[in-house]
Design an enzyme around this catalytic site. Structure first.
Site, PDB file in Angstrom:
ATOM      1  N   ASP A 153     -11.296 -32.177  24.563  1.00 25.49           N
ATOM      2  CA  ASP A 153     -11.111 -32.386  23.094  1.00 25.49           C
ATOM      3  C   ASP A 153      -9.771 -31.664  22.732  1.00 25.49           C
ATOM      4  O   ASP A 153      -9.324 -31.948  21.541  1.00 25.49           O
ATOM      5  CB  ASP A 153     -12.410 -31.136  22.744  1.00 25.49           C
ATOM      6  CG  ASP A 153     -13.817 -31.863  22.850  1.00 25.49           C
ATOM      7  OD1 ASP A 153     -13.893 -32.886  23.040  1.00 25.49           O
ATOM      8  OD2 ASP A 153     -14.657 -31.173  22.712  1.00 25.49           O
ATOM      9  N   GLU A 458      -9.946 -24.572  18.888  1.00 25.42           N
ATOM     10  CA  GLU A 458      -8.582 -23.606  18.811  1.00 25.42           C
ATOM     11  C   GLU A 458      -8.802 -22.714  17.764  1.00 25.42           C
ATOM     12  O   GLU A 458      -9.477 -23.042  16.613  1.00 25.42           O
ATOM     13  CB  GLU A 458      -7.735 -24.772  18.484  1.00 25.42           C
ATOM     14  CG  GLU A 458      -7.240 -25.580  19.606  1.00 25.42           C
ATOM     15  CD  GLU A 458      -6.108 -26.637  19.294  1.00 25.42           C
ATOM     16  OE1 GLU A 458      -5.245 -26.239  18.393  1.00 25.42           O
ATOM     17  OE2 GLU A 458      -5.846 -27.704  19.954  1.00 25.42           O
TER      18      GLU A 458
END
Length: 500
Positions: A153, A458
């Site tokens: 991802d 993130e």
């Protein structure tokens, strides 16, 4: 007497090649009766169970060389007519992600299929973070029919940011303006899963399998995808296509980043540790309901191939923009404000399904309806929170709790007291926001008053954010998750044989 019919079958053909026979083959089996056989082989997509695709082949033969050549030519011409199929691809491979198998997976499983389908590729092995993103701002993007990322991802996010950013730069759009109408990306992204997490691939194809994903790219599938832009103080932070999570999922990511040496197992360790900590955060969520959508988070209508809800919702949203104008609509649309103490705040653009959680965080979330599902998990006991988490692994309604609220939204904002003094201009609503502070309980051993936002795996530096969903901003080489059909293995070959 045969006639070519059914372009839907042609769409499943990968390649057609003339078949050469050696002397040994001619003297065995069915070829023995023929003095000089002429044949061609059709390579096609064979659908198996659980959304898995495989490359299979069937050989057709006859004694007439001219007739054989006619068939080969006719089939190749029909394949050329499939304009959605890519001919030139830009491929980025992350050699370090996941189990460091990206380069091997591509070379052994994907490259041979691209070669069979006569697809030319320019391959870039990334050497550092943001290598692909930076490169996408420099290359001649118009020479490619698509961009393929080999990784997880994180690699997809990097390519997505590069493509969207390049499009806005070329169109003179300021990404720092949260209300700017972004330009859609017509260049499709293909995902070859090879990472620690492949949530986006699983949620758009239904399986984490490099060969299946490669075949979706070859046949030229196209799946529009909503993208959320995340801003802070009129400054662009990130784009998100799967999860924006504050509290529980933000804390897991923050802790796991310190333990990368553990590999994928770090998520399990940090998840268990975060669950035991049981931190809650107090704050205020403001959001605009997505009134243009036909579905709701609590219905049972999952997003599938050719989704009716996505198509109609996109049309209704476009009509709203046309009638009232985007700026006026943003100003007039009603905002709903919720204050509270939350264990988790999650906003998802897709179901976020994965092998461990086949239904995902929001089973009825849609890929391309111009909305996100906002899930608020209020302060509750540790036992109740465990009950909620367990619901993600079974078929029970995970929103059927008094402490869980879910809304379908087109934009939202989050603010906290710790940041309010410096960031009061994040929202134009003008209402004063609640503070945010960690649970004041000696058992939690907490030394931090802030969580962090988990944006597609993130971390975001700011806790106060402004989020807006952009309907179908980008496209994937995918078709959404297909309905399971019985007997798919047999049907694939029989369809090709009937065609010929």
């Amino acid at each position: 007497h045969c006639q070519i019919s059914g372009l839907d079958v042609i769409e499943g053909i990968i390649a057609v090649e003339e078949t050469e026979f050696n002397k040994k083959q001619r003297n065995t089996g069915k070829w023995q009766k023929m003095a000089k056989p002429h044949a061609f082989t059709v390579y096609y997509v064979k659908k198996a169970r659980n959304h898995r695709w495989r490359c299979s082949d069937v050989t057709f033969w006859c004694v007439d060389e001219h007739l054989c050549n006619q068939w080969i030519q006719a089939l190749k011409e029909l394949l050329e007519m499939q304009k959605s199929r890519p001919k030139q691809l830009l491929v980025y491979i992350n050699p370090y992600g996941g189990r460091r198998q990206g380069k091997r997976i591509y070379e052994q499983k994907v490259a041979p299929l691209f070669s069979l389908a006569s697809i030319s590729t320019d391959v870039v092995i990334t050497e550092h973070a943001n290598h692909a993103k930076d490169n996408l701002f420099e290359v001649n993007i118009n020479k490619y029919d698509g961009v393929v990322c080999v990784g997880g991802d994180g690699m997809f996010s990097e390519v997505m940011h590069g493509l969207i950013g390049r499009m806005q730069k070329d169109s003179g759009i300021d990404q720092n303006n949260p209300k700017a109408p972004l330009v859609q990306c017509n260049i499709r992204i293909g995902i070859i899963p090879a990472g620690s997490t492949d949530c986006i691939c699983y949620s758009t194809v239904g399986i984490i399998d490099p060969v299946t994903s490669a075949l979706h790219i070859i046949v030229g599938d196209c799946q529009p995808l909503d993208v959320s832009s995340v801003h802070h103080n009129n400054t662009f932070l990130k784009y998100s296509v799967s999860l924006l999570g504050y509290g529980f999922y933000g804390d897991i990511l923050k802790d796991s980043e310190k333990k990368r040496w553990m590999g994928p197992m770090r998520y399990d360790y940090s998840g268990f540790k975060t669950f035991l900590s049981h931190h809650y955060y107090e704050g205020t969520i403001s959001f605009q309901p997505a009134r243009h959508t036909l579905g709701s988070p609590r219905d049972k209508d999952s997003c599938r191939t050719g989704c009716y809800i996505c198509k109609k919702s996109e049309q209704q949203l476009a009509e709203q923009h046309k009638e009232r104008g985007l700026k006026r609509e943003e100003d007039e649309e009603e905002w709903k404000v919720i204050k509270g103490k939350f264990l988790a705040i999650n906003a998802v653009n897709m179901s976020c399904a994965c092998p461990r959680s086949p239904k995902g965080l929001s089973p009825a979330a849609h890929l391309a309806d111009g909305s996100a599902d906002l899930i608020l998990v209020r302060k509750c006991s540790r036992f109740d929170f465990l009950r909620y988490l367990v619901r993600h692994t079974n078929q029970d309604d995970q929103f059927d709790f008094s402490f869980v609220d879910v809304y379908r939204v087109k934009s939202f904002q989050f603010t906290s007291k710790l940041s309010e003094d410096n960031e009061s201009n994040v929202t134009d609503i003008g209402k004063k926001r609640f503070g945010q502070f960690c649970r004041d309980h000696p058992a939690c051993c907490c030394n931090s008053a802030n969580s962090t936002w988990n944006c597609d795996g993130e971390t975001l530096d700011s806790s106060a954010i402004e989020v807006r969903v952009h309907c179908q901003l980008m496209k994937l080489f995918a078709r959404g998750i297909e309905e399971n059909c019985k007997g798919e293995d047999a049907d694939s070959q029989s369809s090709v044989e009937q065609l010929l």
